[in-house]
Design an enzyme around this catalytic site. Structure first.
Site, PDB file in Angstrom:
ATOM      1  N   ARG A  42       2.103  30.673  46.121  1.00 33.14           N
ATOM      2  CA  ARG A  42       0.826  31.153  47.182  1.00 33.14           C
ATOM      3  C   ARG A  42       1.350  31.181  48.369  1.00 33.14           C
ATOM      4  O   ARG A  42       0.951  31.675  49.277  1.00 33.14           O
ATOM      5  CB  ARG A  42      -0.341  31.194  46.645  1.00 33.14           C
ATOM      6  CG  ARG A  42      -0.611  32.287  45.541  1.00 33.14           C
ATOM      7  CD  ARG A  42      -2.557  32.036  45.401  1.00 33.14           C
ATOM      8  NE  ARG A  42      -2.915  33.029  44.668  1.00 33.14           N
ATOM      9  CZ  ARG A  42      -4.077  33.197  43.644  1.00 33.14           C
ATOM     10  NH1 ARG A  42      -4.723  32.277  44.013  1.00 33.14           N
ATOM     11  NH2 ARG A  42      -4.344  34.036  42.853  1.00 33.14           N
ATOM     12  N   LYS A 203     -13.051  38.301  28.828  1.00 37.76           N
ATOM     13  CA  LYS A 203     -14.254  39.111  28.985  1.00 37.76           C
ATOM     14  C   LYS A 203     -13.889  40.288  29.290  1.00 37.76           C
ATOM     15  O   LYS A 203     -13.478  41.248  30.197  1.00 37.76           O
ATOM     16  CB  LYS A 203     -14.993  38.484  30.217  1.00 37.76           C
ATOM     17  CG  LYS A 203     -15.332  37.016  29.978  1.00 37.76           C
ATOM     18  CD  LYS A 203     -16.041  36.981  31.189  1.00 37.76           C
ATOM     19  CE  LYS A 203     -16.990  35.675  30.702  1.00 37.76           C
ATOM     20  NZ  LYS A 203     -16.188  34.611  32.395  1.00 37.76           N
ATOM     21  N   GLY A 359      -4.139  35.400  37.176  1.00 38.88           N
ATOM     22  CA  GLY A 359      -3.267  33.721  36.739  1.00 38.88           C
ATOM     23  C   GLY A 359      -3.081  33.058  35.653  1.00 38.88           C
ATOM     24  O   GLY A 359      -2.408  32.984  35.711  1.00 38.88           O
ATOM     25  N   GLY A 382      -7.893  40.157  40.855  1.00 41.13           N
ATOM     26  CA  GLY A 382      -8.903  40.365  40.976  1.00 41.13           C
ATOM     27  C   GLY A 382      -8.176  42.316  41.551  1.00 41.13           C
ATOM     28  O   GLY A 382      -8.627  42.923  41.260  1.00 41.13           O
TER      29      GLY A 382
HETATM   30  P1  AMP Z   1      -9.987  35.762  31.502  1.00 40.48           P
HETATM   31  O1  AMP Z   1     -11.036  35.458  31.855  1.00 40.48           O
HETATM   32  O2  AMP Z   1     -11.202  37.357  30.721  1.00 40.48           O
HETATM   33  O3  AMP Z   1      -8.833  36.958  31.877  1.00 40.48           O
HETATM   34  O4  AMP Z   1      -9.985  35.549  30.404  1.00 40.48           O
HETATM   35  C1  AMP Z   1      -8.958  34.586  29.904  1.00 40.48           C
HETATM   36  C2  AMP Z   1      -9.004  33.429  29.234  1.00 40.48           C
HETATM   37  O5  AMP Z   1      -9.316  34.118  28.119  1.00 40.48           O
HETATM   38  C3  AMP Z   1      -7.866  32.054  28.741  1.00 40.48           C
HETATM   39  O6  AMP Z   1      -8.711  30.945  29.527  1.00 40.48           O
HETATM   40  C4  AMP Z   1      -7.602  32.611  26.894  1.00 40.48           C
HETATM   41  O7  AMP Z   1      -7.818  31.006  26.256  1.00 40.48           O
HETATM   42  C5  AMP Z   1      -8.780  33.320  26.780  1.00 40.48           C
HETATM   43  N1  AMP Z   1      -8.488  33.674  25.211  1.00 40.48           N
HETATM   44  C6  AMP Z   1      -7.735  34.736  25.104  1.00 40.48           C
HETATM   45  N2  AMP Z   1      -7.637  35.201  23.551  1.00 40.48           N
HETATM   46  C7  AMP Z   1      -8.855  34.405  23.341  1.00 40.48           C
HETATM   47  C8  AMP Z   1      -9.361  34.506  21.898  1.00 40.48           C
HETATM   48  N3  AMP Z   1      -8.742  34.850  20.723  1.00 40.48           N
HETATM   49  N4  AMP Z   1     -10.782  33.058  21.805  1.00 40.48           N
HETATM   50  C9  AMP Z   1     -10.936  32.637  22.701  1.00 40.48           C
HETATM   51  N5  AMP Z   1     -10.735  32.889  24.315  1.00 40.48           N
HETATM   52  C10 AMP Z   1      -9.506  33.755  24.256  1.00 40.48           C
END
Ligand code: AMP
Length: 401
Positions: A42, A203, A359, A382
């Site tokens: 960055r 999420k 990220g 974002g």
């Molecule tokens: P987000 O904050 O929604 O972008 O999600 C990112 C996070 O999703 C990362 O820290 C990953 O470890 C998690 N993630 C991805 N796939 C899985 C999974 N199958 N089970 C649990 N967490 C996950």
């Protein structure tokens, strides 16, 4: 077509900066381990703007935030290490002031000569920054005669340093923001088709609006990571003990239906890597099927999904990726995300436009050394998603009005 009117924005090149105090909002929210900067990307991304201003003989005053100190002075969120890193990259001294407003800042600003660079302490040491407090914005503006917005990653926030300050100074966008907008506008406005969006992460609720909007623009939507399980569950497929957002099942169903009506393909994992317990050395099994046994947890996409996703990536001409395919932080569950990064690198080589935001996806690229193989790595996860959603970014709207 974009569904918001184009904003009329001045560019840094349109301003006369020689000898002037130029207040530059940058995104130096870098990952830190103690006082060590883990990734200086960055900071490097801002060099073009800074080198331009130095060459033009401006007096450069940088403002930025780091972490979430929530309006209190917290030494672990000091930007001081960033000043040292920037000095190394610019190969010239970078002055530092312990406050971003008031007498400390004003004294440091007054000492600047043309071509000098000063970084002010973390904006978020003041609660007024995130509250977009007008008096604080005015105090910040006192440090400059011209405002340059180059913090793409902060544009989706209406804070004093992104929105408020623009009321008190003539403003323009720097080279980093120009580059981001150029690439993202290409995707939003007139993408080469097929256009594939790859959305992963955990999420669903966070990304639902963007998935809905993406259906208006893309030819295919690939959903991976834990998000995929909610979509599989919505179709009655057993997902075992995998992460599920139960309250989002209806929303997932609506997305699937909308995609069907719009003839947009939704690509979901055809198989998974599963474990009994999430730990780095867990015994990993491949399901060979879309469903997951009741006592298992999905942690990554499986080998068939990798093949199937790779084929789709190879066929696409525009690809946007945000969010990992699995728990990539643990090497044993990072294969899916790595495979997406590799397939995108190959697609870029064959002429596709590839854009990566967020990220986690950038961290996959950093780990695999593939960042330079993408057409564009966005500095704002974002902000890039909100642009794709068709939202007007508050930091840009403020600058344009
Ligand atoms: P987000 O904050 O929604 O972008 O999600 C990112 C996070 O999703 C990362 O820290 C990953 O470890 C998690 N993630 C991805 N796939 C899985 C999974 N199958 N089970 C649990 N967490 C996950």
């Amino acid at each position: 077509m974009t569904d918001k009117p184009a904003l009329k924005l001045k560019r840094i090149q349109d301003m006369t900066v020689k000898g002037k105090r130029v207040l530059v909002r940058v995104d130096y929210n870098v990952p830190m381990k103690g006082s060590k900067i883990e990734d200086n990307a960055r900071i490097r991304e801002t060099l073009k703007t800074l080198e331009y201003l130095i060459a033009e003989g401006a007096k450069i005053v940088l403002i930025a935030h780091l972490g979430r100190p929530k309006g209190k002075v917290e030494p672990k969120y000091s930007l001081k290490p960033v000043a040292a890193e920037l000095a190394k990259l610019l190969k010239k001294p970078v002055a530092f002031a312990d406050d971003c407003v008031g007498p400390v800042a004003e004294k440091a600003v007054a000492a600047l000569k043309p071509g000098d660079v000063l970084l002010l302490e973390n904006l978020r040491f003041h609660a007024e920054e995130e509250a977009n407090d007008p008096a604080f914005a005015k105090a910040l503006a006192k440090n400059g005669e011209i405002f340059i917005q180059d913090a793409f990653g902060a544009l989706h926030r209406a804070h004093a340093s992104t929105a408020g300050v623009t009321k008190y100074l003539p403003g323009a966008i720097g080279f980093l923001v120009q580059r981001e907008l150029e690439f993202l506008d290409r995707v939003i406005g007139n993408p080469q088709r097929p256009f594939l969006a790859i959305i992963g992460g955990a999420k669903v609720s966070d990304k639902l609006a963007v998935l809905d909007k993406l259906l208006e623009r893309v030819d295919a939507l690939l959903i991976g990571g834990a998000m995929a399980y909610t979509f599989l569950a919505a179709q009655g497929i057993n997902i075992g003990k995998s992460l599920l957002e139960k309250d989002q099942i209806d929303a997932a169903k609506a997305i699937i239906e909308k995609a069907y009506n719009k003839k947009v393909e939704i690509l979901l994992p055809a198989d998974h890597l599963v474990v009994r317990e999430i730990k780095a050395d867990a015994a990993v099994v491949s399901t060979q099927a879309m469903s997951i046994p009741s006592d298992m947890i999905g942690v990554d996409i499986g080998p068939h999904s990798i093949e199937f996703f790779t084929d789709h990536i190879a066929k696409a001409k525009t690809i946007f990726w945000n969010g990992p395919m699995g728990i990539f932080e643990m090497p044993a569950f990072a294969e899916g995300s790595t495979a997406v990064a590799k397939a995108m690198a190959e697609a870029t080589e064959k002429g596709a436009i590839t854009i990566v935001g967020g990220g986690d996806s950038l961290s996959v690229l950093a780990k695999t050394g593939l960042a330079s193989k993408m057409s564009h790595c966005s500095t704002g996860g974002g902000a890039s998603l909100e642009l794709l959603e068709g939202k007007a970014l508050p930091g840009l709207v403020a600058l344009a009005s």
